[in-house]
Enzyme design. Structure first.
Site, short mmCIF file in Angstrom:
data_model
loop_
_atom_site.label_atom_id
_atom_site.label_comp_id
_atom_site.label_asym_id
_atom_site.label_seq_id
_atom_site.Cartn_x
_atom_site.Cartn_y
_atom_site.Cartn_z
N CYS A 73 0.84 -1.18 0.00
CA CYS A 73 0.00 0.00 0.00
C CYS A 73 0.88 1.23 0.00
CB CYS A 73 -0.95 0.08 1.19
SG CYS A 73 -2.06 -1.31 1.32
N ARG A 103 3.98 -0.41 -4.83
CA ARG A 103 3.75 -0.92 -3.48
C ARG A 103 2.44 -1.69 -3.35
NH1 ARG A 103 7.13 2.09 0.06
NH2 ARG A 103 6.02 1.22 1.81
N TRP A 140 -2.79 -2.80 -1.61
CA TRP A 140 -2.48 -4.23 -1.72
C TRP A 140 -3.37 -4.90 -0.67
CZ3 TRP A 140 -0.57 -8.19 1.38
CH2 TRP A 140 -0.15 -9.34 0.71
N ASN A 156 -1.91 2.10 5.79
CA ASN A 156 -1.06 1.00 5.34
C ASN A 156 -0.71 0.19 6.58
OD1 ASN A 156 0.91 -0.70 4.32
ND2 ASN A 156 2.49 0.87 4.24
N GLY A 157 -0.98 -1.10 6.56
CA GLY A 157 -0.68 -1.94 7.72
C GLY A 157 -1.85 -2.86 8.02
N GLU A 190 17.05 -18.78 -6.38
CA GLU A 190 16.67 -17.42 -6.80
C GLU A 190 16.07 -17.44 -8.21
OE1 GLU A 190 16.01 -14.68 -5.79
OE2 GLU A 190 16.23 -13.29 -7.45
N LYS A 228 12.33 -16.05 -9.27
CA LYS A 228 12.12 -15.01 -10.29
C LYS A 228 11.15 -15.48 -11.35
CE LYS A 228 13.38 -12.38 -9.04
NZ LYS A 228 13.97 -11.68 -7.95
N GLU A 276 7.52 -15.69 -9.86
CA GLU A 276 6.79 -14.49 -9.45
C GLU A 276 6.33 -13.63 -10.62
OE1 GLU A 276 10.56 -11.78 -7.88
OE2 GLU A 276 8.60 -11.40 -7.05
N HIS A 281 15.59 -38.28 -5.35
CA HIS A 281 15.06 -38.81 -4.10
C HIS A 281 13.55 -38.55 -3.97
CE1 HIS A 281 18.99 -40.02 -2.69
NE2 HIS A 281 19.46 -38.85 -3.09
N LYS A 324 5.88 -4.50 -3.93
CA LYS A 324 7.33 -4.41 -3.81
C LYS A 324 7.81 -4.49 -2.36
CE LYS A 324 11.49 -3.58 -5.43
NZ LYS A 324 12.18 -4.70 -6.07
#
Ligand code: M6R
Length: 603
Positions: free
Chosen positions: A2, A27, A73, A99-100, A480, A484, A487, A503, A598
């Protein structure tokens, strides 16, 4: 998560709020809204979707000199206009962006508010109704009502509150979530991130947790929740508007991938003296020297960067390095060593999960270092020490230059500590030369974009799942690389220790399942090749990314040789390009993948 922006003063609030929201869109981007006052009439406009959707709903009559805006968000309640901020009190007099996460919103609702008065499902709506009730039913002044509500609300928040009967004031408070004051001439602002305001000002003032700010066009008054005045100076943000544009690039991610050679060279300039010796704060070096174990705490890509640096840190400092996922460690630390040193890796410096661990280390009196890309960020302020990556703003949700910058920054720390300890391994490691070679290696890989695009077209355009495999450092890069790809392209991808596949997980290999093998280490490359054969024998399509010194003539992508301590940096570049290409060739919004944001400022 947010983004919040607010302005009060002598300028066009609509213009400032909208351009601020555009800068904050990374954000959170499922819905947005603004409240504008101080003009002919008040306007509250909200929209599901992107800021451009909100913009298309604005008429010229949405005008005034003060207002607040928000890009969301979703946490509580799906993306919808009802759940989009700003939210209003029962009578519409008070308007709030947040925001929160308000953890006790259900209790507040049950104890203070009528059950049937809400339009949506958000925790925020309950907060603004509470403030409205304290003013309109209990007769408190707005500031006192806000303070009373802050005494009841538990959780994380950055709030900007307006009273529709007073276009001259914005009330602001924060706990755990980021918020900054921007200072102008004849106007003042509030925002989640300096980027939102840099067009208007470069003068900013921090707000700390549990502080309350009353903002008018000519004054900024900061107090604690008991009303004690706090005096705080401002600082000048070293941000350039051009740093936050994407120029001619179709997406920020590609620009940020391309910036990595420059980031490496800038780090050399930042952390070395003219004679080539290390320029790392001696206090930090001493604190690491005194430690018997280094704990790296991080999330997502930053966590993977910690693995990318682990072997090098251990080799150069002779100190064991343990990694912790911040969202797990926040709820229970394992048994720590006798003299731990904590390193928090965070591009944004705002990740709530990491901060939770940092607060605990602070309570235990343990030394900590934040390695971050954002000066003045919460994790930077609250750790004992900070090392900056200096990679310039990273705006694409998918982190690229922060990953490579974090590993390189830790290389300077590792070498400085190792040298201070008199270790031959550190003295013999010519970091300036080796990092320069890394910059060249990155450039060489960047020149292979067309080839990588063709491989993606062949292999990944329609697949639903894929694998990256590798051993040792290549396994960490595989982690990583798969994050990438997942996402931004929504391909279900696993980064796997090559030898572990047989395995159990190899049962997932079907005809044409793509598997990308990473090969940079001569000691294990033949084994990884063997594992790749096992995959192709079962119908999988194997692609190899090999460093030149272990390469075969039929490898698909070659990476020029770099020192093994830095191989994670060089080896990750083709995988960043693979993820980028897969997402863009699928026609997705590379920079703003679904469901993500982000800076993850909620736990
Ligand atoms: O700002 P941070 O480095 O603390 O963020 C941690 C993760 O949220 C972040 O790396 C995330 O995994 C990225 N979207 C990955 O590209």
């Amino acid at each position: 998560m947010c983004g919040i922006v607010g302005v009060v003063g002598n300028k066009s609030a609509t213009d400032i709020l909208m351009q601020g929201l555009e800068k904050l869109e990374y954000r959170g981007y499922d819905s947005a809204g603004i409240f504008v006052t101080g003009g002919n009439h008040d306007s509250l406009v909200k929209s599901v979707g992107r800021i451009r959707d909100l913009r298309s709903k604005l008429g010229i009559d949405v005008a005034g000199t003060a207002g607040i805006g928000h890009t969301r968000w979703a946490t509580h309640g799906k993306p919808s206009e009802e759940n989009a901020h700003p939210h209003t009190s029962a009578t519409g007099r008070f308007v709030l962006v947040h925001n929160g996460v308000i953890e006790n919103f259900k209790e507040i609702k049950a104890n203070y508010l009528p059950a049937d008065s809400f339009k949506g499902q958000t925790d925020t709506e309950i907060a603004v109704h509470l403030i409205g009730k304290f003013v309109e039913e209990d007769g408190l002044a707005p500031l006192d009502a806000f303070k009373k509500a802050l005494g009841i609300i538990e959780g994380s928040y950055a709030f900007a509150l307006m009273d529709a009967t007073d276009a001259t004031t914005i009330y602001v408070a924060k706990n755990k979530s980021p918020l900054l004051i921007g200072l102008g001439d004849g106007y003042n602002m509030v925002c989640s991130d300096a980027m939102a305001m840099i067009r208007e000002t470069s003068e900013f003032m921090e707000i700390h947790d549990k502080e309350l700010v009353v903002l008018t066009k000519g004054s900024v008054s900061v107090t604690d929740y008991d009303g004690n005045a706090i005096s705080r100076g401002s600082y000048t943000a070293e941000l350039d508007l051009s740093d936050i544009g994407k120029g001619t690039y179709p997406f920020y991610m590609l620009k940020e991938i391309d910036e990595q050679p420059a980031v490496m060279r800038k780090l050399i300039a930042t952390y070395t003296n003219a004679d080539g010796s290390m320029k790392v704060d001696s206090e930090i070096v001493k604190a690491v020297q005194e430690a018997d174990r280094i704990y790296i705490i991080a999330a997502g890509t930053s966590y993977n960067a910690g693995f990318g640096a682990k072997q090098m840190l251990e080799a150069l400092t002779d100190t064991p390095v343990e990694l912790g996922v911040s969202s797990e460690w926040g709820y229970g630390m394992p048994l720590l060593s006798k003299k731990p040193f904590f390193i928090f890796l965070s591009q944004s410096g705002e990740t709530a999960d990491s901060r939770q661990v940092l607060v605990k280390t602070g309570e235990l009196g343990l030394p900590s270092l934040t390695v971050t890309n954002v000066p003045g960020s919460t994790l930077s302020r609250e750790a004992t020490y900070t090392m900056l990556i200096g990679a310039g703003p990273e705006i694409a949700v998918a982190s690229t230059k922060a990953y490579t910058g974090q590993i390189a920054t830790l290389a300077f720390l590792a070498k400085a500590v190792g040298e201070a300890d008199g270790r031959e391994a550190a003295k013999d490691f010519d970091l300036v030369k080796e990092l320069s070679l890394v910059a060249q290696s990155i450039e060489a890989t960047l020149s292979e974009k067309e080839k990588i695009a063709a491989i993606v077209k062949d292999l990944l355009l329609t697949t639903r799942n894929a694998f990256y495999i590798g051993r040792k450092s290549d396994y960490f890069v595989a982690m990583e690389a798969s994050l990438k790809l997942k996402e931004i392209s929504y391909v279900q991808c696993e980064g796997f220790a090559a030898g572990e596949l047989k395995h159990g997980t190899i049962s997932l290999i079907e005809k044409d399942t793509p598997a990308i093998a990473l090969l940079s280490d001569a000691a294990v490359a033949p084994h990884t090749r063997g594992n790749a054969m096992e995959i192709s024998s079962r119908g999988g399509k194997v692609i190899t990314i090999a460093m030149e010194h272990v390469a075969n003539p039929d490898d698909d992508i070659l990476v020029t040789n770099v020192h093994p301590h830095l191989s994670a940096i060089a080896m990750v570049i083709p995988t960043q390009l693979i993820a980028y290409e897969t997402s863009s060739q699928r026609g997705l919004d590379v920079d703003k993948p679904r469901n993500l944001a982000k800076a993850v400022t909620v736990e």
